[in-house]
Design a protein around this motif. Structure first.
Motif, short mmCIF file in Angstrom:
data_model
loop_
_atom_site.label_atom_id
_atom_site.label_comp_id
_atom_site.label_asym_id
_atom_site.label_seq_id
_atom_site.Cartn_x
_atom_site.Cartn_y
_atom_site.Cartn_z
N ASP A 197 -6.11 3.64 -0.03
CA ASP A 197 -5.25 4.74 -0.72
C ASP A 197 -4.10 3.82 -1.45
N PRO A 198 -4.06 4.05 -2.70
CA PRO A 198 -3.24 3.24 -3.58
C PRO A 198 -1.82 3.35 -2.83
N ALA A 199 -1.43 4.64 -2.68
CA ALA A 199 -0.17 5.06 -2.23
C ALA A 199 0.08 4.26 -0.72
N ARG A 200 -0.76 3.58 -0.22
CA ARG A 200 -0.63 2.99 1.37
C ARG A 200 -0.79 1.37 1.25
N PRO A 201 0.10 0.93 0.83
CA PRO A 201 -0.27 -0.64 1.11
C PRO A 201 0.22 -1.33 2.39
N THR A 202 -0.45 -2.61 2.52
CA THR A 202 -0.28 -2.79 3.83
C THR A 202 0.95 -3.86 3.87
N SER A 203 1.41 -4.16 2.90
CA SER A 203 2.83 -4.88 2.89
C SER A 203 3.64 -4.45 1.51
N LEU A 204 4.77 -4.45 1.66
CA LEU A 204 5.93 -4.36 0.59
C LEU A 204 6.41 -5.72 0.36
N LEU A 205 6.59 -6.10 -0.90
CA LEU A 205 7.07 -7.29 -1.26
C LEU A 205 8.56 -7.32 -1.63
N VAL A 250 0.46 -6.81 -6.10
CA VAL A 250 0.60 -5.85 -7.23
C VAL A 250 2.43 -5.64 -7.37
N TYR A 251 2.66 -5.72 -8.88
CA TYR A 251 3.99 -5.64 -9.04
C TYR A 251 4.47 -4.38 -10.00
N PRO A 252 4.11 -3.09 -9.59
CA PRO A 252 4.08 -1.97 -10.31
C PRO A 252 5.37 -1.67 -11.17
N ASP A 274 -4.79 1.14 -13.72
CA ASP A 274 -3.32 1.83 -14.42
C ASP A 274 -3.07 2.98 -13.23
N THR A 275 -4.19 3.67 -12.74
CA THR A 275 -3.83 4.66 -11.99
C THR A 275 -3.44 4.14 -10.58
N ILE A 276 -3.89 3.02 -10.12
CA ILE A 276 -3.54 2.60 -8.92
C ILE A 276 -2.01 1.85 -8.72
N ALA A 277 -1.84 1.50 -10.11
CA ALA A 277 -0.42 1.07 -10.24
C ALA A 277 0.51 2.14 -10.16
N GLN A 278 0.21 3.09 -10.93
CA GLN A 278 1.02 4.30 -11.14
C GLN A 278 1.21 5.13 -9.83
N LEU A 322 0.87 3.65 -6.65
CA LEU A 322 1.77 2.79 -5.80
C LEU A 322 3.24 2.93 -6.47
N ARG A 323 3.33 2.70 -7.49
CA ARG A 323 4.67 2.88 -8.10
C ARG A 323 5.54 3.89 -7.42
#
Length: 291
Positions: A181-189, A278-280, A129-133, A135-136
């Protein structure tokens, strides 16, 4: 007394020097590693940059090596489609990537390996939940896809129709190999629309060499299923312009080295690296993590 004071002072000075040396050595080692990594990253990014605009053509190369974390250079031992006059074959390249792009990330099959879901725990869900938040909140600004382009994200195979388009950051992919870092994804979908792109999620990556225990430390395997693309048989060079994609590629029937050798192709047990989508912005935990 004077001799004792002098000796004590000398010992103290030597201790200070030793302490400084012990502190300096780790710093020096870290500096060497950092400089080497920076040089590697700089070499990857050393290419002309164009201002971001609405055109997919502005993304430069259209080859399969546009996706860090899933880089053909490192993960396919020389398999760089579309590189070199004698090896360039857009039809074969597009066929292989098209097959991959239409394989949903939780679709099972001979060319997809997925981690097994483990029994969930409250601690795992709290972490997820923390990762998703995080990231979102971090990717909210990328709902305007122009912002993503302006910050260095590049569209993977922009001219090929895909269910989801990956806007990938070379820098993020490199850093993801070492830290998370959850706020630093490799790719955006993104989903493509008549007017541009709609942001729907993001993707994290890890090198294919890591263990499932390491994947679990990053994103719990009780919550999400990491996946690898596997058992690819690339068609013979002289047949790539008219290859039978029912046999070759990531949706082909060939799924073993023996069968690939018999067909005259080149076999790759694993291509790219570990991935998890992940689909936040979804409204439930299950949808966020694709379960």
């Amino acid at each position: 007394m004077i001799l004792f004071a002098y000796t004590a002072r000398k010992i103290s000075v030597e201790r200070v020097k030793a302490m400084k040396t012990r502190k300096i050595i780790p710093i020096a080692i870290f500096a060497v590693i950092f400089l080497a990594s920076s040089s590697n990253l700089a070499a990857r990014q050393k290419q002309p940059q164009k201002p971001a605009d609405d055109s997919a053509q502005s993304q430069g190369k259209s080859g399969m090596d546009n996706m860090p974390g899933m880089n053909m250079d490192h993960d396919m031992q020389g398999m760089k489609m579309g590189q070199g006059a004698d090896d360039s074959d857009p039809q074969a390249e597009n066929g292989a990537v098209n097959a991959m792009s239409h394989m949903h990330h939780h679709q099972m099959g001979p060319h997809m390996y997925m981690t097994a879901l483990r029994p969930p725990t409250p601690r795992d869900w709290t972490k997820a939940d923390t990762i998703a938040q995080d990231l979102r909140e971090a990717i909210e600004k990328y709902k305007d896809y122009h912002v993503a382009l302006s910050e260095g994200f590049r569209i993977f195979m922009p001219n090929l129709p895909q269910a989801e388009y990956h806007f990938t950051s070379y820098e993020n992919a490199f850093l993801e190999s070492f830290t998370f870092d959850p706020a630093r994804p490799t790719s955006l979908l993104y989903k493509k629309t008549k007017t541009g792109y709609d942001l729907i999620g993001a993707m994290y990556t890890m090198p294919k060499r890591v263990t499932e225990a390491q994947l679990n430390e990053r994103v719990p395997l009780s919550v999400a299923q990491w996946h690898l693309h596997t058992k690819l048989c690339r068609p013979p060079k002289d047949a790539r312009g008219h290859a039978d994609l029912a046999k070759f590629g990531l949706q082909g029937s060939i799924a073993s080295k023996e069968a690939c050798d018999e067909a005259g192709g080149t076999f790759y047990p694993v291509i790219f690296g570990w991935m998890v989508h992940v689909y936040p912005f979804e409204d439930s935990r299950e949808k966020i993590w694709g379960q």
